[in-house]
Design an enzyme around this catalytic site. Structure first.
Site, PDB file in Angstrom:
ATOM      1  N   THR A   1     -11.217   2.396 -14.095  1.00 47.39           N
ATOM      2  CA  THR A   1     -10.179   3.259 -14.665  1.00 47.39           C
ATOM      3  C   THR A   1      -9.065   3.431 -13.633  1.00 47.39           C
ATOM      4  O   THR A   1      -9.326   3.730 -12.472  1.00 47.39           O
ATOM      5  CB  THR A   1     -10.785   4.622 -15.064  1.00 47.39           C
ATOM      6  OG1 THR A   1     -11.837   4.365 -15.976  1.00 47.39           O
ATOM      7  CG2 THR A   1      -9.746   5.527 -15.694  1.00 47.39           C
TER       8      THR A   1
ATOM      9  N   SER B   1       0.842  -1.200   0.000  1.00 46.24           N
ATOM     10  CA  SER B   1       0.000   0.000   0.000  1.00 46.24           C
ATOM     11  C   SER B   1       0.877   1.250   0.000  1.00 46.24           C
ATOM     12  O   SER B   1       1.785   1.379   0.826  1.00 46.24           O
ATOM     13  CB  SER B   1      -0.886  -0.016   1.245  1.00 46.24           C
ATOM     14  OG  SER B   1      -1.624   1.178   1.314  1.00 46.24           O
TER      15      SER B   1
ATOM     16  N   CYS C   1      -7.636   1.288  13.159  1.00 44.71           N
ATOM     17  CA  CYS C   1      -8.948   0.631  13.130  1.00 44.71           C
ATOM     18  C   CYS C   1      -9.415   0.291  14.541  1.00 44.71           C
ATOM     19  O   CYS C   1     -10.601   0.196  14.805  1.00 44.71           O
ATOM     20  CB  CYS C   1      -8.880  -0.642  12.303  1.00 44.71           C
ATOM     21  SG  CYS C   1      -7.715  -0.539  10.958  1.00 44.71           S
TER      22      CYS C   1
HETATM   23  C1  LIG Z   1      -2.536  -0.184   6.639  1.00 44.50           C
HETATM   24  C2  LIG Z   1      -2.529  -1.660   6.535  1.00 44.50           C
HETATM   25  C3  LIG Z   1      -3.423  -2.334   5.690  1.00 44.50           C
HETATM   26  C4  LIG Z   1      -4.499  -1.606   4.918  1.00 44.50           C
HETATM   27  O1  LIG Z   1      -3.975  -0.858   3.865  1.00 44.50           O
HETATM   28  P1  LIG Z   1      -4.887   0.287   3.211  1.00 44.50           P
HETATM   29  O2  LIG Z   1      -4.082   0.739   2.028  1.00 44.50           O
HETATM   30  O3  LIG Z   1      -5.039   1.342   4.244  1.00 44.50           O
HETATM   31  O4  LIG Z   1      -6.160  -0.358   2.818  1.00 44.50           O
HETATM   32  C5  LIG Z   1      -3.348  -3.706   5.605  1.00 44.50           C
HETATM   33  N1  LIG Z   1      -2.431  -4.395   6.304  1.00 44.50           N
HETATM   34  C6  LIG Z   1      -1.548  -3.797   7.114  1.00 44.50           C
HETATM   35  C7  LIG Z   1      -0.542  -4.604   7.844  1.00 44.50           C
HETATM   36  C8  LIG Z   1      -1.563  -2.413   7.261  1.00 44.50           C
HETATM   37  O5  LIG Z   1      -0.708  -1.815   8.078  1.00 44.50           O
END
Ligand SMILES: *Cc1c(COP(=O)(O)O)cnc(C)c1O
Length: 400
Positions: free
Chosen positions: A242, A204, A329
């Site tokens: 897209t 990410s 979260c």
């Molecule tokens: C932040 C995180 C995610 C989620 O990624 P997003 O791009 O925010 O959806 C998943 N796994 C871990 C270990 C993370 O730290």
């Protein structure tokens, strides 16, 4: 809102600031280069070229081939798609067993919970007090009907790093698909999907100074990947919609930036991290969570007995420090973190947690200020706390 007082941002496991390189890389696609990569005209083809250039760059940083990288809306989507796809393809061959750990990110755990309701059997491996699974546990848990092993590379709350290469080797030998949520690891520690025998990997952009809302899923050639979002033929028909070209360009540039500076950043952050750990460990009845050595340079997590993590955070915020009690979260809910409970910590102790996640912008001065501030706040809160009085009077036994 104007930020009048300098804040010390140490919540980089929740998200990071974009680096200048990433902002510069995305800007053309927000302005002049706005074509749709699926369009056949020049404007579209320029965008298409940028897309493929970014794909190749990102692939190279994890030693994958460009054709093995699929863009997603972030880490959560990559986790969902990888797990759903591996489960569905396992099921076709009668495999209904999945192995994971008890302290995965909720993007993994909640997907698995749903699969369990749909008839899959999920084994949650114990992560022990040090926050690390062993390759032997994985080996012992694999069955004839195991469809998938999904184990995170580095934990987002405590920073411990799992023996991914050893687990990958076992899974490859047993011919079980191996997915790793490497969202906290990519750009922070070296990753080689080939050498580590990783079949699927989630990443990410916003966890390494890229834009939010964009990520990628690596899928080894030969491992089937099912379509997750139905629609157009983007991403070889596996993920319609897209493409977020600006975000994708930022992700490639950010990864170039962090990987290019990884050695220097690691050395700097490890020094700051250890300075903070050493400074805070003198607080009585405190504990560092997770293995002291097998961890990311950037994350530390400590518990202080007799403290509410939320109060600690709010008072630190008053002092200009942006930290966390665990995952973004979890904050906002009063349940203690599932990660800390998985380490075997009692509820009362798990409530008093503090996560500090650093970036290269943090300084030695920040570390000193954090240590001083946390000490003050912990003492202040303990002095006000009836729970702490009971512990000190011996009415209740200390747990730490
Ligand atoms: C932040 C995180 C995610 C989620 O990624 P997003 O791009 O925010 O959806 C998943 N796994 C871990 C270990 C993370 O730290």
């Amino acid at each position: 809102m104007e930020n009048t007082q300098r804040t010390i941002y140490v919540d980089n496991a929740a998200t990071t600031a974009m680096c200048d390189e990433a902002i510069a890389a995305m800007t053309p696609y927000l302005k002049n280069v706005y074509g749709n990569p699926s369009s056949l005209h020049t404007a579209g083809q320029v965008a298409k070229e940028a897309l493929e250039e970014a794909r190749a760059k990102i692939a190279a940083h994890i030693n994958a081939d460009a054709g093995e990288v699929y863009f997603t809306s972030g880490g959560s989507e990559a986790d969902n798609q990888a797990i759903r796809s591996a489960a569905a393809n396992g099921l076709k061959r009668g495999k209904k067993h999945i192995i994971t750990t008890a302290f995965e990110h909720h993007a993994v755990l909640h997907t698995l919970k749903k699969l369990a309701r749909e008839g899959f059997e999920v084994t949650y491996l114990d992560v022990h007090e040090n926050g690390i699974v062993t390759p032997e546990q994985v080996k012992d848990a694999i069955r004839e009907d195991t469809a998938l092993v999904t184990i995170m590379f580095a934990n987002n709350e405590i920073g411990t790093i799992q023996p991914i290469a050893e687990i990958g080797k076992i899974c490859r030998e047993k011919k079980v698909v191996f997915h790793t949520d490497a969202v906290q690891a990519v750009g922070h520690v070296p990753i080689d999907v080939k050498a580590m025998n990783i079949d699927m990997l989630s990443l990410s952009a916003h966890k390494f100074h890229g834009a939010k809302g964009v990520g990628a899923l690596y899928v080894r050639r030969g491992v089937p990947l099912n379509t997750f979002i139905e629609g157009g033929a983007q991403e070889k028909g596996r993920r319609a919609g897209t493409e977020n070209i600006a975000g994708i360009a930022s992700m490639a540039a950010a990864l170039d930036y962090v990987c290019g500076n990884m050695d220097k950043t690691s050395a700097h952050l490890s020094k700051l991290r250890d300075k903070i750990i050493n400074g805070l460990s003198v607080i009585p009845h405190s504990k560092l969570n997770g293995d002291p050595n097998k961890r990311l340079p950037s994350i530390l997590n400590m518990c202080f007995e007799g403290i509410e993590g939320e109060s600690l955070l709010l008072l630190l915020d008053d002092k200009g420090i942006c930290a966390s009690s665990g995952s973004a979260c979890t904050s906002g809910s009063l349940d203690p973190s599932h990660v800390l409970l998985a380490l075997g910590l009692p509820h009362e102790v798990a409530h008093g947690s503090l996560r500090i996640s650093l970036s290269e912008d943090n300084t030695e001065k920040d570390a000193d200020y954090i240590v001083k501030s946390v000490k003050e706040v912990v003492e202040y809160l303990r002095n006000m706390s009836p729970v702490w009085q009971d512990l000190e009077n011996g009415k209740k036994p200390h747990l730490l």
